[in-house]
Design an enzyme around this catalytic site. Structure first.
Site, PDB file in Angstrom:
ATOM      1  N   GLY A 158      -1.315  -0.626  -0.158  1.00  0.00           N
ATOM      2  CA  GLY A 158      -2.469  -0.689  -1.060  1.00  0.00           C
ATOM      3  C   GLY A 158      -3.606   0.225  -0.649  1.00  0.00           C
ATOM      4  N   CYS A 189      -2.031   5.900  -8.486  1.00  0.00           N
ATOM      5  CA  CYS A 189      -2.919   4.725  -8.535  1.00  0.00           C
ATOM      6  C   CYS A 189      -3.100   4.257  -9.968  1.00  0.00           C
ATOM      7  CB  CYS A 189      -4.307   5.070  -8.028  1.00  0.00           C
ATOM      8  SG  CYS A 189      -4.296   6.012  -6.564  1.00  0.00           S
ATOM      9  N   LYS A 202       0.476  15.081  -6.570  1.00  0.00           N
ATOM     10  CA  LYS A 202       1.620  14.332  -6.030  1.00  0.00           C
ATOM     11  C   LYS A 202       2.153  13.358  -7.081  1.00  0.00           C
ATOM     12  CE  LYS A 202       3.190  11.552  -2.192  1.00  0.00           C
ATOM     13  NZ  LYS A 202       2.885  11.093  -0.845  1.00  0.00           N
ATOM     14  N   GLY A 212      10.971  12.539   0.131  1.00  0.00           N
ATOM     15  CA  GLY A 212      11.712  11.369  -0.328  1.00  0.00           C
ATOM     16  C   GLY A 212      13.019  11.303   0.444  1.00  0.00           C
ATOM     17  N   GLY A 213      13.049  10.442   1.460  1.00  0.00           N
ATOM     18  CA  GLY A 213      14.286  10.202   2.199  1.00  0.00           C
ATOM     19  C   GLY A 213      14.653  11.245   3.234  1.00  0.00           C
TER      20      GLY A 213
HETATM   21  C1  LIG Z   1       3.781   2.851   4.628  1.00  0.00           C
HETATM   22  C2  LIG Z   1       3.622   3.935   3.601  1.00  0.00           C
HETATM   23  C3  LIG Z   1       2.322   4.277   3.151  1.00  0.00           C
HETATM   24  C4  LIG Z   1       2.154   5.287   2.199  1.00  0.00           C
HETATM   25  N1  LIG Z   1       0.889   5.643   1.802  1.00  0.00           N
HETATM   26  C5  LIG Z   1       0.707   6.685   0.948  1.00  0.00           C
HETATM   27  C6  LIG Z   1      -0.602   7.148   0.611  1.00  0.00           C
HETATM   28  O1  LIG Z   1      -1.621   6.634   1.099  1.00  0.00           O
HETATM   29  N2  LIG Z   1      -0.720   8.195  -0.266  1.00  0.00           N
HETATM   30  C7  LIG Z   1       0.388   8.814  -0.808  1.00  0.00           C
HETATM   31  O2  LIG Z   1       0.251   9.776  -1.574  1.00  0.00           O
HETATM   32  N3  LIG Z   1       1.650   8.413  -0.477  1.00  0.00           N
HETATM   33  C8  LIG Z   1       1.824   7.377   0.376  1.00  0.00           C
HETATM   34  N4  LIG Z   1       3.096   6.991   0.727  1.00  0.00           N
HETATM   35  C9  LIG Z   1       4.252   7.693   0.131  1.00  0.00           C
HETATM   36  C10 LIG Z   1       4.815   8.769   1.081  1.00  0.00           C
HETATM   37  O3  LIG Z   1       3.842   9.732   1.394  1.00  0.00           O
HETATM   38  C11 LIG Z   1       6.075   9.447   0.453  1.00  0.00           C
HETATM   39  O4  LIG Z   1       5.697  10.084  -0.750  1.00  0.00           O
HETATM   40  C12 LIG Z   1       7.192   8.464   0.134  1.00  0.00           C
HETATM   41  O5  LIG Z   1       7.246   7.439   1.100  1.00  0.00           O
HETATM   42  C13 LIG Z   1       8.565   9.138   0.042  1.00  0.00           C
HETATM   43  O6  LIG Z   1       8.941   9.710   1.262  1.00  0.00           O
HETATM   44  P1  LIG Z   1       9.909   8.990   2.352  1.00  0.00           P
HETATM   45  O7  LIG Z   1      11.145   8.529   1.623  1.00  0.00           O
HETATM   46  O8  LIG Z   1      10.167  10.022   3.385  1.00  0.00           O
HETATM   47  O9  LIG Z   1       9.136   7.809   2.885  1.00  0.00           O
HETATM   48  C14 LIG Z   1       3.292   5.961   1.667  1.00  0.00           C
HETATM   49  C15 LIG Z   1       4.579   5.620   2.133  1.00  0.00           C
HETATM   50  C16 LIG Z   1       4.754   4.633   3.087  1.00  0.00           C
HETATM   51  C17 LIG Z   1       6.149   4.316   3.562  1.00  0.00           C
END
Ligand SMILES: Cc1cc2nc3c(=O)[nH]c(=O)nc-3n(C[C@H](O)[C@H](O)[C@H](O)COP(=O)(O)O)c2cc1C
Length: 303
Positions: free
Chosen positions: A72, A131, A166, A244-245
């Protein structure tokens, strides 16, 4: 010697590996573990106008090959990010950072973007449109091309640095949203944010996450992210930061072949704090294995 350098809107990175927003704090926390100057750059925690305590707990649920988070947007607010977090970061990171900005109205996005644009260490402004739009029934900005267009235009009017939007993957047509960003002046696209998901606790028979649903990310979403990056690459002429991943050097290469110029690593940092360091160290070996001399040359190579 292989060349791992890539360029994002004029900003040259030593390598394409960038910790993703929300998974690397403001950097200095990880600087206790290793020299974070080996990173291409990094995207700091999503910042809003006011401080935010975040959502009620539990706000994390584990899943096979990933996790759900409902943090959040917990953050100290733009004033403190500028007065306290950036000076601390400056002491341990001598490269440009990606400033991740969130907002609940068009005005909030422009306010934060205009403020952060003046910070010398900021190289790119990354606008998270996931958001809820408080002025429009709470639907996420990123789910409507019209709203994304408004945010992009408003932010571009008050900034001088490259603006990357994004995108959320929780839409039927990500291509039309990416095109709306480009048409309204975005310098690049960051994609993807988390996929809306949930888990249910068999003992309580209730959702694990206090807010019921959260964002699913981690290794399981790589194929979805690759597909979306591939589609958007075909439709726009601005650079894409793919994510993503991603958890290995091989994944970085796959993401770049799909069309990404640089790559962010999110949930993997929470499983293994040295994930980005390991990827950066392995990248030259994996490039040699696949006979890639210059990483830039493979961008969009799968098309
Ligand atoms: C714990 C957590 C907090 C996140 N907080 C934000 C954030 O504050 N702003 C944002 O743009 N994305 C946020 N994300 C999304 C990541 O930046 C990313 O876009 C998403 O997790 C996909 O990548 P991944 O599969 O490598 O985790 C968050 C992801 C995680 C896991």
């Amino acid at each position: 010697m292989v060349n791992t350098k890539v360029t994002l809107s004029g900003l040259e990175l030593d390598n394409p590996v960038i910790p993703a927003s929300g998974t690397f704090g403001f950097g200095y926390e990880f600087a206790e573990l290793y020299d974070i100057n080996i990173l291409g750059s990094f995207s700091f925690k999503g910042t809003t106008k006011e401080p935010r305590f975040g959502n009620p707990t539990p706000r994390i649920a584990e899943c096979p090959m990933g996790m759900i988070n409902s943090v959040g947007l917990q953050n100290p607010g733009i004033d403190k990010v500028i007065s306290e977090e950036l000076p601390k970061l400056k002491k341990c990171f001598n490269k440009k950072v990606i400033a991740n900005i969130s907002g609940f109205s068009v005005d909030e996005y422009s306010y934060c973007a205009e403020r952060i644009d003046k910070e010398e260490q900021v190289g790119i402004i990354e606008i998270n449109v996931s958001c809820p739009n408080v002025h429009n029934g709470g639907m996420a900005f990123g789910t409507s091309a019209e709203n994304v267009a408004k945010v992009t235009k408003a932010v571009k009017e008050v900034t001088t640095k490259p603006v990357y939007i994004k995108l959320s993957p929780n839409v039927t047509d990500i291509v039309s949203i990416a095109k709306a960003c480009e048409e309204n002046g975005a310098d690049g696209i960051s994609m993807i944010n988390t996929l809306l998901g949930m888990r249910i606790d068999l003992k309580t028979k209730k959702p694990v996450i206090a807010n019921k649903m959260g964002g699913f990310s981690g290794t399981a979403i790589l194929p979805v992210a690759l597909r979306m990056v591939y589609q958007v690459y075909e439709a726009v002429n601005i650079p894409i930061i793919g994510m993503g991943g991603v958890s290995t050097a091989e994944d970085v290469i796959e993401m770049m072949l799909a069309g990404a110029t640089a790559v962010q690593v999110g949930a993997a940092n929470l499983v293994e704090p040295f994930a980005c360091k390991n990827i950066i160290e392995n990248l030259p070996k994996v490039m040699e294995k696949y006979k890639i001399d210059d990483l830039k040359s493979i961008i969009g190579g799968a098309h």
